[in-house]
Structure formats: C-alpha cells, structure tokens
Design a protein around this motif. Structure first.
Motif, short mmCIF file in Angstrom:
data_model
loop_
_atom_site.label_atom_id
_atom_site.label_comp_id
_atom_site.label_asym_id
_atom_site.label_seq_id
_atom_site.Cartn_x
_atom_site.Cartn_y
_atom_site.Cartn_z
N ILE A 5 10.07 38.95 39.39
CA ILE A 5 10.47 38.17 39.69
C ILE A 5 9.56 37.14 40.01
N TYR A 95 16.20 32.57 43.50
CA TYR A 95 15.50 34.22 42.97
C TYR A 95 14.69 34.68 44.37
N LEU A 100 16.84 37.86 46.19
CA LEU A 100 17.66 38.22 44.86
C LEU A 100 17.39 39.33 44.40
N ASP A 104 20.10 42.93 42.54
CA ASP A 104 19.64 42.44 41.09
C ASP A 104 20.28 43.82 41.19
N PHE A 134 25.62 37.37 43.03
CA PHE A 134 24.28 36.85 42.46
C PHE A 134 25.08 36.55 40.74
#
Length: 250
Positions: A5, A95, A100, A104, A134
C-alpha cells in the motif's frame, strides 16, 4: 504490516513512464508466453513498458492494474515497499489515511497462500461491516472484482500483481474466461516482478513520496510509542496485528 500500500516510504508510480531494461536475466523470447512477449521485448530494448502493462491487463479483460513488492521478508525489520498502479490518487490517499490495509481481505489471502485469488462482491461482502465499507470505497473508484496473484522470489520478497474490474459479479462466462487465462496472469506477475526488481529496485530508485506528511494512523502509533508503549501494546490498543503496527512505523 502492509507490503503493498502506498505510504510515505512507498514509490507510487501511477503508471508513469517506466524503463526496466535492458534485462540481463530475461533475454530470449523463445519460451516466453505470447501474451507476455511484448513486455519482455520492450524491457530488453530499454523502452517504456507502461503502455504495454496497461495493454496486457486489458487483454485479460481488466481495466485496472496494481503491482506491489516488499523488500524484506521479515516484518520486524525496517522495510521499503514499491507500488506501481493505476489507482486514482484519491483512492491511494483514502487507503493510506484510513489504514485500509488492516481490513483489505485480499492482502490477508495473499499472505496466507501462493495461489491466485479470484474475487468479486460475493466473495467478501457480508464478512464484517469494516470489509463492506472497504468494498464500498473500492466500488466508488471503479474496483468491484479482480484477480490477485501472489509472487514469492528466491530472496524471500513478497509481491502481488492485482488486476481489477468495475464488474461486480463474475458470471459463468467471465469465470470461464478467467480460468482459461489465469496461468498467463501468474506468469505476467512473475515476469513483471523479475523486471521491476532488477530494473528499478536494484537501482535504488528513491521514492518521490519520501518526506510526505505522516498519515493519521502513523502519527497515532508514534504518539503511543512516545508515551512508552511497545509494538505489542499498540497492536492491542488498536486491535490490529503487530505486523500492521510495524508497517506504520516502516
């Protein structure tokens, strides 16, 4: 711990021009799958591979592409992660700011298995309110289904190649299409990983987000650490894993 990420230590390239060659390891096209040959050929010439990556993703029936790699196989060491993706910048920000990574479900699947994960709304929706939220966020930005292919290399690096689509449900026709091409998708991930690692990471390309503002979660973890809490204490208080806390510190 979130190896995929974009964060303040991430290289988020958004499919900007990317040259990863000439390759010293993938030279002959003789045994490269036809669908991946344009990628290898462009890398060997030293050309920009961004339009080819996008074209290959679309040839599989997907309109989104994301590749991410963690440079360390150990979550308790200082880490660096790189991401190359077509996500909208706003989704990248959300995100990151909302951490997140912690909900995820695709990341959980990738870390638990070496086989690809085919998913749509029915795969994950209803597991928890956090996951539903999400999925709603992804849908707002045109991501409703996809395939996530894990990559593990000889150095213990963990990577993911994810193809995404706005299609909410994989019907029989789409499932058949995916089953016929999923082998090539996995090989696409392996070849891209090999080229990216040797053409970008081994050249120690600096992350252009270095020095960016910390996310709210990163500041929260640092504040707790400044008050004497250990990583385990922080994980307990935030109801996340120690790996995730280490990701925020990294």
């Amino acid at each position: 711990w979130g190896p995929f990420i974009p964060d303040s230590v991430f290289e988020a390239l958004m499919l900007q021009p990317l040259c990863v060659g000439p390759s010293t390891t993938v030279q002959s096209l003789a045994f490269v799958p036809p669908r991946v040959q344009p990628l290898v050929a462009a890398a060997n010439r030293g050309d920009d591979i961004a339009p080819i990556v996008d074209s290959i993703a679309r040839s599989f029936g997907f309109d989104g592409f994301m590749y991410g790699v963690s440079l360390s196989p150990r979550p308790n060491t200082e880490n660096r992660q790189y991401v190359y993706l077509t996500w909208p910048q706003e989704l990248v920000r959300v995100y990151d700011d909302r951490s997140l990574i912690e909900v995820d479900p695709r990341i959980h699947d990738i870390l638990q298995s070496v086989v690809p994960r085919v998913w749509d709304q029915a795969t994950y929706r209803g597991r928890s309110a956090a996951i539903d939220d999400f999925l709603d966020i992804l849908q707002t930005h045109g991501i409703s289904s996809g395939v996530a292919c894990p990559v593990r290399d000889m150095h213990g690096r963990v990577a993911i190649l994810s193809l995404s689509s706005a299609v909410r449900a994989n019907d029989e026709i789409r499932r058949k299409m995916i089953s016929q091409t999923i082998g090539d998708m996995m090989l696409f991930g392996l070849y891209f990983h090999e080229l990216f690692v040797r053409g970008v990471i081994n050249e120690l390309v600096p992350a252009h987000l270095q020095g960016a503002k910390l996310s709210p979660r990163e500041r929260q973890c640092l504040t707790m650490a400044a008050h004497g809490l250990s990583g385990e204490d922080i994980a307990f208080k935030l109801s996340v894993s120690l790996r995730t806390v280490q990701h925020h510190f990294d």
